[in-house]
Motif scaffolding. Structure first.
Motif, PDB file in Angstrom:
ATOM      1  N   PHE A   1       0.809  -1.224   0.000  1.00 25.76           N
ATOM      2  CA  PHE A   1       0.000   0.000   0.000  1.00 25.76           C
ATOM      3  C   PHE A   1       0.840   1.271   0.000  1.00 25.76           C
ATOM      4  O   PHE A   1       0.312   2.366  -0.163  1.00 25.76           O
ATOM      5  CB  PHE A   1      -0.934   0.026   1.216  1.00 25.76           C
ATOM      6  N   HIS A   2       2.173   1.149   0.151  1.00 30.43           N
ATOM      7  CA  HIS A   2       3.041   2.324   0.320  1.00 30.43           C
ATOM      8  C   HIS A   2       3.845   2.567  -0.949  1.00 30.43           C
ATOM      9  O   HIS A   2       4.515   1.660  -1.448  1.00 30.43           O
ATOM     10  CB  HIS A   2       3.982   2.089   1.516  1.00 30.43           C
ATOM     11  N   SER A   3       3.796   3.792  -1.464  1.00 25.09           N
ATOM     12  CA  SER A   3       4.602   4.211  -2.613  1.00 25.09           C
ATOM     13  C   SER A   3       5.563   5.302  -2.164  1.00 25.09           C
ATOM     14  O   SER A   3       5.184   6.484  -2.091  1.00 25.09           O
ATOM     15  CB  SER A   3       3.705   4.732  -3.738  1.00 25.09           C
ATOM     16  N   PRO A   4       6.816   4.946  -1.808  1.00 22.91           N
ATOM     17  CA  PRO A   4       7.760   5.930  -1.254  1.00 22.91           C
ATOM     18  C   PRO A   4       8.432   6.776  -2.329  1.00 22.91           C
ATOM     19  O   PRO A   4       9.646   6.768  -2.489  1.00 22.91           O
ATOM     20  CB  PRO A   4       8.772   5.041  -0.517  1.00 22.91           C
ATOM     21  N   VAL A   5       7.624   7.553  -3.051  1.00 23.55           N
ATOM     22  CA  VAL A   5       8.142   8.373  -4.150  1.00 23.55           C
ATOM     23  C   VAL A   5       8.686   9.709  -3.659  1.00 23.55           C
ATOM     24  O   VAL A   5       9.211  10.498  -4.450  1.00 23.55           O
ATOM     25  CB  VAL A   5       7.038   8.611  -5.205  1.00 23.55           C
ATOM     26  N   GLY A   6       8.565   9.977  -2.365  1.00 24.19           N
ATOM     27  CA  GLY A   6       9.038  11.229  -1.796  1.00 24.19           C
ATOM     28  C   GLY A   6       7.950  12.296  -1.774  1.00 24.19           C
ATOM     29  O   GLY A   6       6.926  12.180  -2.453  1.00 24.19           O
ATOM     30  N   CYS A   7       8.189  13.328  -0.982  1.00 29.92           N
ATOM     31  CA  CYS A   7       7.248  14.448  -0.885  1.00 29.92           C
ATOM     32  C   CYS A   7       8.027  15.752  -1.018  1.00 29.92           C
ATOM     33  O   CYS A   7       9.002  15.984  -0.294  1.00 29.92           O
ATOM     34  CB  CYS A   7       6.494  14.418   0.438  1.00 29.92           C
ATOM     35  N   LEU A   8       7.589  16.559  -1.961  1.00 32.58           N
ATOM     36  CA  LEU A   8       8.264  17.803  -2.289  1.00 32.58           C
ATOM     37  C   LEU A   8       7.526  18.979  -1.659  1.00 32.58           C
ATOM     38  O   LEU A   8       6.303  19.087  -1.775  1.00 32.58           O
ATOM     39  CB  LEU A   8       8.265  17.956  -3.811  1.00 32.58           C
ATOM     40  N   PHE A   9       8.259  19.857  -0.987  1.00 28.42           N
ATOM     41  CA  PHE A   9       7.692  21.070  -0.399  1.00 28.42           C
ATOM     42  C   PHE A   9       8.227  22.264  -1.183  1.00 28.42           C
ATOM     43  O   PHE A   9       9.438  22.474  -1.243  1.00 28.42           O
ATOM     44  CB  PHE A   9       8.077  21.191   1.073  1.00 28.42           C
ATOM     45  N   MET A  10       7.320  23.033  -1.769  1.00 33.70           N
ATOM     46  CA  MET A  10       7.705  24.179  -2.578  1.00 33.70           C
ATOM     47  C   MET A  10       7.059  25.435  -2.010  1.00 33.70           C
ATOM     48  O   MET A  10       5.868  25.436  -1.687  1.00 33.70           O
ATOM     49  CB  MET A  10       7.261  23.983  -4.037  1.00 33.70           C
ATOM     50  N   GLY A  11       7.842  26.498  -1.881  1.00 32.74           N
ATOM     51  CA  GLY A  11       7.288  27.728  -1.333  1.00 32.74           C
ATOM     52  C   GLY A  11       8.162  28.928  -1.604  1.00 32.74           C
ATOM     53  O   GLY A  11       9.276  28.812  -2.125  1.00 32.74           O
ATOM     54  N   THR A  12       7.678  30.079  -1.224  1.00 33.63           N
ATOM     55  CA  THR A  12       8.385  31.337  -1.441  1.00 33.63           C
ATOM     56  C   THR A  12       9.693  31.367  -0.661  1.00 33.63           C
ATOM     57  O   THR A  12       9.734  30.983   0.517  1.00 33.63           O
ATOM     58  CB  THR A  12       7.496  32.516  -0.993  1.00 33.63           C
ATOM     59  N   LYS A  13      10.763  31.812  -1.310  1.00 29.92           N
ATOM     60  CA  LYS A  13      12.058  31.937  -0.636  1.00 29.92           C
ATOM     61  C   LYS A  13      11.932  32.838   0.591  1.00 29.92           C
ATOM     62  O   LYS A  13      11.355  33.922   0.521  1.00 29.92           O
ATOM     63  CB  LYS A  13      13.102  32.528  -1.590  1.00 29.92           C
ATOM     64  N   ASN A  14      12.452  32.354   1.712  1.00 29.00           N
ATOM     65  CA  ASN A  14      12.427  33.083   2.982  1.00 29.00           C
ATOM     66  C   ASN A  14      11.010  33.389   3.458  1.00 29.00           C
ATOM     67  O   ASN A  14      10.813  34.262   4.318  1.00 29.00           O
ATOM     68  CB  ASN A  14      13.223  34.394   2.876  1.00 29.00           C
ATOM     69  N   GLY A  15      10.023  32.695   2.932  1.00 31.44           N
ATOM     70  CA  GLY A  15       8.644  32.882   3.365  1.00 31.44           C
ATOM     71  C   GLY A  15       8.346  32.102   4.632  1.00 31.44           C
ATOM     72  O   GLY A  15       9.051  31.151   4.990  1.00 31.44           O
ATOM     73  N   ALA A  16       7.282  32.482   5.313  1.00 26.80           N
ATOM     74  CA  ALA A  16       6.932  31.849   6.588  1.00 26.80           C
ATOM     75  C   ALA A  16       6.632  30.366   6.431  1.00 26.80           C
ATOM     76  O   ALA A  16       6.965  29.555   7.307  1.00 26.80           O
ATOM     77  CB  ALA A  16       5.718  32.568   7.192  1.00 26.80           C
ATOM     78  N   PHE A  17       6.029  29.985   5.315  1.00 24.09           N
ATOM     79  CA  PHE A  17       5.669  28.589   5.071  1.00 24.09           C
ATOM     80  C   PHE A  17       6.908  27.689   5.090  1.00 24.09           C
ATOM     81  O   PHE A  17       6.982  26.709   5.837  1.00 24.09           O
ATOM     82  CB  PHE A  17       4.946  28.483   3.733  1.00 24.09           C
ATOM     83  N   MET A  18       7.907  28.032   4.300  1.00 21.05           N
ATOM     84  CA  MET A  18       9.103  27.192   4.215  1.00 21.05           C
ATOM     85  C   MET A  18       9.964  27.286   5.470  1.00 21.05           C
ATOM     86  O   MET A  18      10.552  26.298   5.908  1.00 21.05           O
ATOM     87  CB  MET A  18       9.904  27.570   2.970  1.00 21.05           C
ATOM     88  N   LEU A  19      10.053  28.481   6.042  1.00 16.02           N
ATOM     89  CA  LEU A  19      10.862  28.633   7.256  1.00 16.02           C
ATOM     90  C   LEU A  19      10.321  27.761   8.394  1.00 16.02           C
ATOM     91  O   LEU A  19      11.094  27.175   9.165  1.00 16.02           O
ATOM     92  CB  LEU A  19      10.905  30.099   7.682  1.00 16.02           C
ATOM     93  N   LYS A  20       9.009  27.648   8.484  1.00 13.75           N
ATOM     94  CA  LYS A  20       8.419  26.823   9.535  1.00 13.75           C
ATOM     95  C   LYS A  20       8.795  25.362   9.357  1.00 13.75           C
ATOM     96  O   LYS A  20       9.105  24.659  10.325  1.00 13.75           O
ATOM     97  CB  LYS A  20       6.901  26.987   9.527  1.00 13.75           C
ATOM     98  N   TYR A  21       8.790  24.890   8.124  1.00 17.19           N
ATOM     99  CA  TYR A  21       9.166  23.504   7.872  1.00 17.19           C
ATOM    100  C   TYR A  21      10.640  23.268   8.173  1.00 17.19           C
ATOM    101  O   TYR A  21      11.008  22.222   8.717  1.00 17.19           O
ATOM    102  CB  TYR A  21       8.842  23.117   6.423  1.00 17.19           C
ATOM    103  N   VAL A  22      11.484  24.218   7.823  1.00 13.19           N
ATOM    104  CA  VAL A  22      12.913  24.084   8.126  1.00 13.19           C
ATOM    105  C   VAL A  22      13.126  24.003   9.637  1.00 13.19           C
ATOM    106  O   VAL A  22      13.899  23.173  10.136  1.00 13.19           O
ATOM    107  CB  VAL A  22      13.703  25.267   7.527  1.00 13.19           C
ATOM    108  N   GLN A  23      12.453  24.857  10.382  1.00  7.96           N
ATOM    109  CA  GLN A  23      12.573  24.850  11.842  1.00  7.96           C
ATOM    110  C   GLN A  23      12.076  23.542  12.439  1.00  7.96           C
ATOM    111  O   GLN A  23      12.718  22.953  13.326  1.00  7.96           O
ATOM    112  CB  GLN A  23      11.804  26.030  12.427  1.00  7.96           C
ATOM    113  N   ASN A  24      10.937  23.058  11.963  1.00  6.48           N
ATOM    114  CA  ASN A  24      10.390  21.817  12.500  1.00  6.48           C
ATOM    115  C   ASN A  24      11.240  20.611  12.137  1.00  6.48           C
ATOM    116  O   ASN A  24      11.351  19.659  12.909  1.00  6.48           O
ATOM    117  CB  ASN A  24       8.955  21.614  12.013  1.00  6.48           C
ATOM    118  N   ALA A  25      11.853  20.659  10.971  1.00  7.37           N
ATOM    119  CA  ALA A  25      12.756  19.573  10.589  1.00  7.37           C
ATOM    120  C   ALA A  25      13.941  19.506  11.542  1.00  7.37           C
ATOM    121  O   ALA A  25      14.404  18.416  11.914  1.00  7.37           O
ATOM    122  CB  ALA A  25      13.243  19.775   9.155  1.00  7.37           C
ATOM    123  N   ALA A  26      14.419  20.676  11.972  1.00  7.72           N
ATOM    124  CA  ALA A  26      15.552  20.715  12.893  1.00  7.72           C
ATOM    125  C   ALA A  26      15.175  20.172  14.276  1.00  7.72           C
ATOM    126  O   ALA A  26      15.988  19.530  14.945  1.00  7.72           O
ATOM    127  CB  ALA A  26      16.074  22.145  13.016  1.00  7.72           C
TER     128      ALA A  26
END
Length: 390
Positions: free
Chosen positions: A78-103
């Motif tokens: 049931f699992h297709s590990p094709v990866g998940c891509l996160f795309m967003g504005t450079k230095n935008g709040a959306f991407m910065l939050k993901y970077v912080q949470n990843a850390a």
């Protein structure tokens, strides 16, 4: 998906007798007459570790780590590990939050923001000048929720779990501490413990053992593009995508082409993050009417141009819509709680329940059986909030 997962983990204990209640997916002929629906009637849901809520990353990580074992035990892939891509504005709040949470939880990510690297990896996707890209290749991708539930139920049944294909209409506690569960098809089961995983249908059926919970149920519409087979082949290496533009406050999730039971390939996508939650549904009849409807007719007009920009030259032959209901809690986390010595609940996916349902089921089953919390996450983050009565 929570309930089938819990049944599998609980039934692994040979000292227990476990029973799982729940109606099978209705046939097309039965669909319009059905009152209770499952949210798993689909072929693809995004899974990934990276999340905007750190606790969800932990739940997701453990769930993804369990996929291979469940596939092996059940014989159902049931699992297709094709990866998940996160795309967003450079230095935008959306991407910065993901970077912080990843850390916070050391989620490994690949930075694909370099245009040459991105286009070499995904030549069919367009990267705008103001965008950056992170790739979760740590088991991210998509799962088939129908097959996931089938796998959990198959293993549970192999372990002795009794599966009753019916809707529970009431559950009450007798004076001797035994619960009596009655179904719409007139089965009566007595049980020492109950685990309730009714999703958006919580509070809508009479369960004397559970007080009304604070939940918000909202309409959700996904858009489906039917993709020709040659186009599905062109996009065969496409990952799942979550994209947001902070400047326009617009976002969406996109799944790669997936083959559906009719033998056709479809790409599913929907608005995310920036849309106001859909209309709130408050009664059982409102939920029923929404599930059998064709959803929000404005969504294709909003989202198809977005898809055409992301995938230049995208070919499709038909557009359709799929309805679902998103169940929100005030904490943005599922309720996983022993609300009495004999009653436990596991519900409220907040739009993410599919990806971490295995771990939610495991924690809930252990809590129900032993009364012990088995997670590195704080138990009080998952406490139930009940409606106040005056």
């Amino acid at each position: 998906m929570f309930g089938s997962s819990a049944a599998r983990y609980a039934s692994a204990n040979v000292a227990l007798k476990v029973c799982l209640f729940g109606p099978s997916e209705p046939t097309p002929e039965e669909f319009r007459s059905r009152e209770i629906f499952g949210a798993h009637y689909d072929e693809a849901r995004i899974t990934r570790v990276l999340d905007d809520v750190p606790a969800c990353q932990v739940l997701s990580k453990h769930s993804i780590e369990s996929y291979k074992e469940l596939e092996k035990l059940s014989g159902i892939d049931f699992h297709s590990p094709v990866g998940c891509l996160f795309m967003g504005t450079k230095n935008g709040a959306f991407m910065l939050k993901y970077v912080q949470n990843a850390a916070i939880h050391e989620v490994p990510l690949v930075d694909l923001s370099n245009r040459e690297t991105f286009e070499e990896r995904f030549p069919f996707l367009k990267l705008n000048d103001n965008e950056c890209v992170l790739f979760d290749d740590n088991g991210g991708g998509h799962i088939n929720p129908r097959k996931f539930v089938s796998a959990q139920k198959k293993v549970a049944q192999m372990q002795g779990c009794h599966i009753i294909d019916s809707v529970v209409c009431n559950a009450e506690l007798l004076q001797d501490g035994i619960h009596v569960v009655r179904t719409e098809s007139n089965e009566i089961i007595k049980a020492k413990r109950l685990l309730i995983a009714t999703g958006a249908f919580a509070n809508l059926k009479k369960l004397d053992v559970l007080k009304p919970l604070v939940l918000k149920r909202c309409e959700t519409t996904a858009v489906m593009l039917r993709i020709p087979e040659d186009e599905a082949l062109r996009l065969s290496s496409m990952p799942a995508v979550i994209k947001r533009n902070d400047e326009t406050s617009f976002g969406a999730y996109i799944l790669p082409p997936v083959k559906y039971p009719d033998g056709k390939y479809y790409m599913k996508f929907g608005g995310s993050f920036t849309f106001e939650s859909g209309k709130e549904l408050e009664t059982l009849e409102e939920l029923r009417k929404w599930y059998i409807s064709e959803g929000d007719e404005t969504m294709p007009d909003i989202l198809v141009p977005f898809m055409k920009e992301l995938i230049p030259g995208l070919k499709f032959t038909d557009i359709s819509r799929m309805t679902c209901v998103t169940c929100y809690t005030p904490t943005d986390l599922p309720y996983i709680d022993r609300v009495s010595p004999t009653v436990t609940i596991a519900l409220g996916g907040n739009g993410k329940g599919a990806k971490f349902s295995d771990e939610v089921g495991r924690i809930a089953a252990h809590l129900s059986v032993t009364g012990q919390w088995d997670s590195e996450l704080p138990q009080n983050h998952f406490r139930t909030i009940f409606q106040k009565t005056f």
